[in-house]
Design an enzyme around this catalytic site. Structure first.
Site, PDB file in Angstrom:
ATOM      1  N   CYS A   1       0.789  -1.275  -0.174  1.00 32.38           N
ATOM      2  CA  CYS A   1      -0.014  -0.012  -0.075  1.00 32.38           C
ATOM      3  C   CYS A   1       0.943   1.211   0.100  1.00 32.38           C
ATOM      4  O   CYS A   1       0.233   2.385  -0.105  1.00 32.38           O
ATOM      5  CB  CYS A   1      -0.887   0.025   1.425  1.00 32.38           C
ATOM      6  SG  CYS A   1      -1.975  -1.219   1.248  1.00 32.38           S
TER       7      CYS A   1
ATOM      8  N   HIS B   1      12.325   1.036   5.421  1.00 35.85           N
ATOM      9  CA  HIS B   1      12.053  -0.191   4.882  1.00 35.85           C
ATOM     10  C   HIS B   1      12.582  -0.980   6.163  1.00 35.85           C
ATOM     11  O   HIS B   1      13.500  -1.006   6.540  1.00 35.85           O
ATOM     12  CB  HIS B   1      12.794  -0.247   3.837  1.00 35.85           C
ATOM     13  CG  HIS B   1      12.273  -1.653   2.975  1.00 35.85           C
ATOM     14  ND1 HIS B   1      12.401  -2.892   3.596  1.00 35.85           N
ATOM     15  CD2 HIS B   1      11.776  -1.814   1.672  1.00 35.85           C
ATOM     16  CE1 HIS B   1      11.537  -3.718   2.650  1.00 35.85           C
ATOM     17  NE2 HIS B   1      11.414  -3.259   1.549  1.00 35.85           N
TER      18      HIS B   1
ATOM     19  N   HIS C   1      -2.345  19.824   6.789  1.00 36.05           N
ATOM     20  CA  HIS C   1      -3.387  18.867   6.175  1.00 36.05           C
ATOM     21  C   HIS C   1      -2.567  17.631   6.333  1.00 36.05           C
ATOM     22  O   HIS C   1      -1.430  17.466   5.968  1.00 36.05           O
ATOM     23  CB  HIS C   1      -3.915  19.134   4.693  1.00 36.05           C
ATOM     24  CG  HIS C   1      -4.348  20.557   4.492  1.00 36.05           C
ATOM     25  ND1 HIS C   1      -5.578  21.065   5.146  1.00 36.05           N
ATOM     26  CD2 HIS C   1      -3.771  21.602   4.027  1.00 36.05           C
ATOM     27  CE1 HIS C   1      -5.706  22.111   4.666  1.00 36.05           C
ATOM     28  NE2 HIS C   1      -4.786  22.598   4.167  1.00 36.05           N
TER      29      HIS C   1
ATOM     30  N   HIS D   1      -2.734   6.922   5.054  1.00 38.54           N
ATOM     31  CA  HIS D   1      -3.267   5.888   4.519  1.00 38.54           C
ATOM     32  C   HIS D   1      -4.302   5.246   5.350  1.00 38.54           C
ATOM     33  O   HIS D   1      -4.382   4.959   6.694  1.00 38.54           O
ATOM     34  CB  HIS D   1      -2.279   4.873   4.206  1.00 38.54           C
ATOM     35  CG  HIS D   1      -2.660   3.440   3.639  1.00 38.54           C
ATOM     36  ND1 HIS D   1      -3.602   3.384   2.654  1.00 38.54           N
ATOM     37  CD2 HIS D   1      -2.606   2.138   4.360  1.00 38.54           C
ATOM     38  CE1 HIS D   1      -3.823   2.046   2.562  1.00 38.54           C
ATOM     39  NE2 HIS D   1      -3.234   1.243   3.288  1.00 38.54           N
TER      40      HIS D   1
ATOM     41  N   HIS E   1     -14.513   5.509   4.871  1.00 44.43           N
ATOM     42  CA  HIS E   1     -15.787   5.295   5.106  1.00 44.43           C
ATOM     43  C   HIS E   1     -16.355   5.206   3.549  1.00 44.43           C
ATOM     44  O   HIS E   1     -17.324   4.292   3.309  1.00 44.43           O
ATOM     45  CB  HIS E   1     -16.521   6.443   6.046  1.00 44.43           C
ATOM     46  CG  HIS E   1     -17.870   6.334   6.090  1.00 44.43           C
ATOM     47  ND1 HIS E   1     -19.023   6.603   5.140  1.00 44.43           N
ATOM     48  CD2 HIS E   1     -18.769   5.482   7.086  1.00 44.43           C
ATOM     49  CE1 HIS E   1     -20.062   6.363   5.629  1.00 44.43           C
ATOM     50  NE2 HIS E   1     -20.128   5.826   6.758  1.00 44.43           N
TER      51      HIS E   1
ATOM     52  N   ASN F   1     -10.511   0.764   1.623  1.00 47.25           N
ATOM     53  CA  ASN F   1      -9.079   0.771   1.719  1.00 47.25           C
ATOM     54  C   ASN F   1      -8.734   0.553   0.094  1.00 47.25           C
ATOM     55  O   ASN F   1      -8.980  -0.511  -0.249  1.00 47.25           O
ATOM     56  CB  ASN F   1      -8.402  -0.204   2.474  1.00 47.25           C
ATOM     57  CG  ASN F   1      -7.013  -0.429   2.395  1.00 47.25           C
ATOM     58  OD1 ASN F   1      -6.305   0.284   1.595  1.00 47.25           O
ATOM     59  ND2 ASN F   1      -6.409  -0.939   3.196  1.00 47.25           N
TER      60      ASN F   1
END
Length: 531
Positions: free
Chosen positions: A259, A338, A427, A431, A460, A464
């Site tokens: 992702c 990572h 802002h 994720h 919502h 995802n």
């Protein structure tokens, strides 16, 4: 286990009235035990702070010498009148012949030109598009369960488990899934994967090219990322074929990177634009739901079924200075982390076959803890690059105190100072993995409901959507008209590997209400009280 109790939280869940068995007609309750993110305040490793400062001082020589030169020059010239200044300049240069003066000017101009040519080019985000599927693909949570039941691939225990996951997921009743998940036959076919990929990718790119008025043949760099569907020819080749792009385009196809791959793709596009002047780069981020649909009974593999939904984003970047006026944002920083060297992190999200040889994505129980460690490392490295001076001084003083006085045998352990990231960004686009993850991040980073409004709304409304979720969140902020000139936007994504990546943008103009946006028909309904 005793040492891990501080990472656990408990919740009493009302299961409703038992319909059968010896307890029929009685209210039933269960105790749910969950892992929490590690407490960032007590677990910061200062080596990652030092790494952030290492990034910061790469050009620190300019920050150190320029103020000194200005002060010296100001002190020298401040005491002289204008006539005296010009007379001093004339007297100091009159002793040189014309050849010497011209040689000096040539060296000065050459040095100045070399400096400006060697500076990294500014990378601008011209615009982006988020694909919105058609309404016939929209499902509520109940319709989702009915589609799964209709497929005949799940027993009642598996269906009930997925129903419980959906109830606490933070996902609403208007997300999108491909129709193929309700079919009785196998959906994980190349045909279904290519059909879904064509729908979402071309849908996002068509909108992008229409909004920016950029021709596909003008694109010099193309990066497509999709973690679990990687056909031959690649998805990037599919895009080039569909839009008949030019033959010397620099194309890349990133697979298996989870992702957070959208920010990795941005980093690659930035590097390509730095090496290739006067170019456009297009970055496409997506994931295929139908192709990765898991039809088995392993509960750790059923979780992705409940969360992942259809979606795709397409972004166009430019390194042309003349594009500044029409660009929306300027790229400020990218920080990548990572944790793949650690075995637990490497296997926390793992694609494999279950005992019945069904392929799926396995999610381990300690994923939240592992993800928290990667997030902690990433934001600690990012801090020195983005925090205001007041926060940096407090941050840096902790580091100095630790180095000077924190290594003695009798020294008291110093509590690290965790800066206020709300001072660094206007802002936040974090994720939208799940409601639980967002709740824990809000608690650990001391964010407000307003800071995570875009993430909760995207989860919502669209679910995802993997690597494209951070763009649905930015689209939400634009639809609300909240992005002003000079505002800084923090996008953070995390995923398998385990990886956590951040990108920081600065708005170069006020973002007015867009005419094409996936939120236009529902933006007035958000935020919702159930967040």
């Amino acid at each position: 286990m005793a040492g891990e109790q501080h990472l656990l939280s408990t919740e009493i869940v009302n299961r409703g009235i038992e319909s059968s068995g010896p307890d029929a007609g009685s209210m039933t309750f269960s105790v749910r035990v969950r892992r929490r993110l590690p407490d960032f305040v007590h677990s910061v490793k200062l080596k990652y702070v030092k790494l952030g400062y290492h990034y910061l001082i790469n050009h620190g020589i300019y920050l150190a010498t320029i103020p000194v030169l200005v002060l010296v020059f100001g002190a020298e010239m401040g005491s002289l009148r204008r006539e005296e200044v010009w007379r001093k300049i004339w007297d100091s240069t009159a002793g040189y012949d014309l050849a010497t003066v011209l040689a000096f000017l040539a060296v000065f101009v050459f040095t100045l030109s070399l400096y400006f040519m060697s500076r990294p080019r500014s990378i601008y985000l011209i615009d982006f598009a988020c694909y919105k599927p058609s309404d016939d693909l929209k499902v509520s949570k109940e319709q989702f369960i009915e589609l799964a039941r209709k497929s005949g691939k799940f027993d009642e225990a598996s269906l009930e488990f997925q129903r419980r996951i959906l109830e606490s997921s933070g996902i609403g009743d208007e997300t999108y899934v491909p129709k193929s998940i309700g079919l009785t036959e196998n959906t994980a076919t190349m045909k279904e994967g290519r059909a879904e990929a064509s729908t979402v990718i071309f849908g996002a790119l068509d909108e992008l090219f229409e909004k920016t008025h950029i021709r596909p043949k003008d694109v010099g760099v193309l990066v497509v990322n999709c973690s679990l569907f990687n056909p031959t020819p690649s998805l990037s080749a599919m895009v080039i074929n569909h839009y008949k792009m030019r033959g010397n385009i620099l194309s890349f196809n990133l697979g298996g990177m989870g992702c957070s791959a959208g920010i990795i793709a941005l980093d690659l596009a930035r590097d390509m634009l730095q090496a290739n002047p006067n170019n456009y780069a297009v970055v496409v981020s997506t994931e295929m739901v139908g192709y990765n649909w898991y039809p088995g009974k392993d509960r750790s593999m059923l979780i992705p079924n409940c969360y992942f939904r259809m979606g795709c984003s397409a972004v166009v970047l430019s390194n042309r200075r003349r594009d500044y006026r029409r660009a929306k944002y300027r790229l400020e920083h990218i920080v990548r982390t990572h944790k793949g060297a650690d075995d637990r992190s490497f296997r926390s999200v793992y694609q494999e076959e279950d005992s019945e040889k069904f392929k799926g994505l396995k999610v381990t129980k300690d994923l939240v803890e592992i993800g928290g460690d990667a997030i902690k490392t990433n934001i600690t490295t990012l801090g020195p690059l983005v925090l205001p001076l007041s926060e940096q001084l407090l941050f840096f003083s902790t580091l100095v105190w630790k180095l000077l006085f924190g290594n003695g045998a009798n020294s008291q352990p110093t509590k690290p100072y965790i800066p206020d990231y709300k001072l660094a960004f206007e802002h936040f686009c974090i994720h939208a993995a799940s409601k639980q993850v967002l709740d824990e991040l809000e608690r650990n980073l001391k964010l407000s409901d307003k800071n995570l409004e875009a993430s909760r709304a995207a989860l919502h409304r669209f679910g995802n959507t993997s690597s494209s979720s951070i763009w649905y969140e930015l689209a939400y902020l634009e639809a609300k008209g909240q992005v002003k000139r000079g505002d800084r936007v923090w996008q953070m994504a995390f995923g398998s590997g385990f990886k956590c990546n951040s990108v920081v943008w600065k708005a170069v103009r006020k973002i007015r209400g867009p005419t094409r946006n996936p939120w236009l028909d529902c933006i007035d309904r958000y935020p919702q009280g159930e967040f």
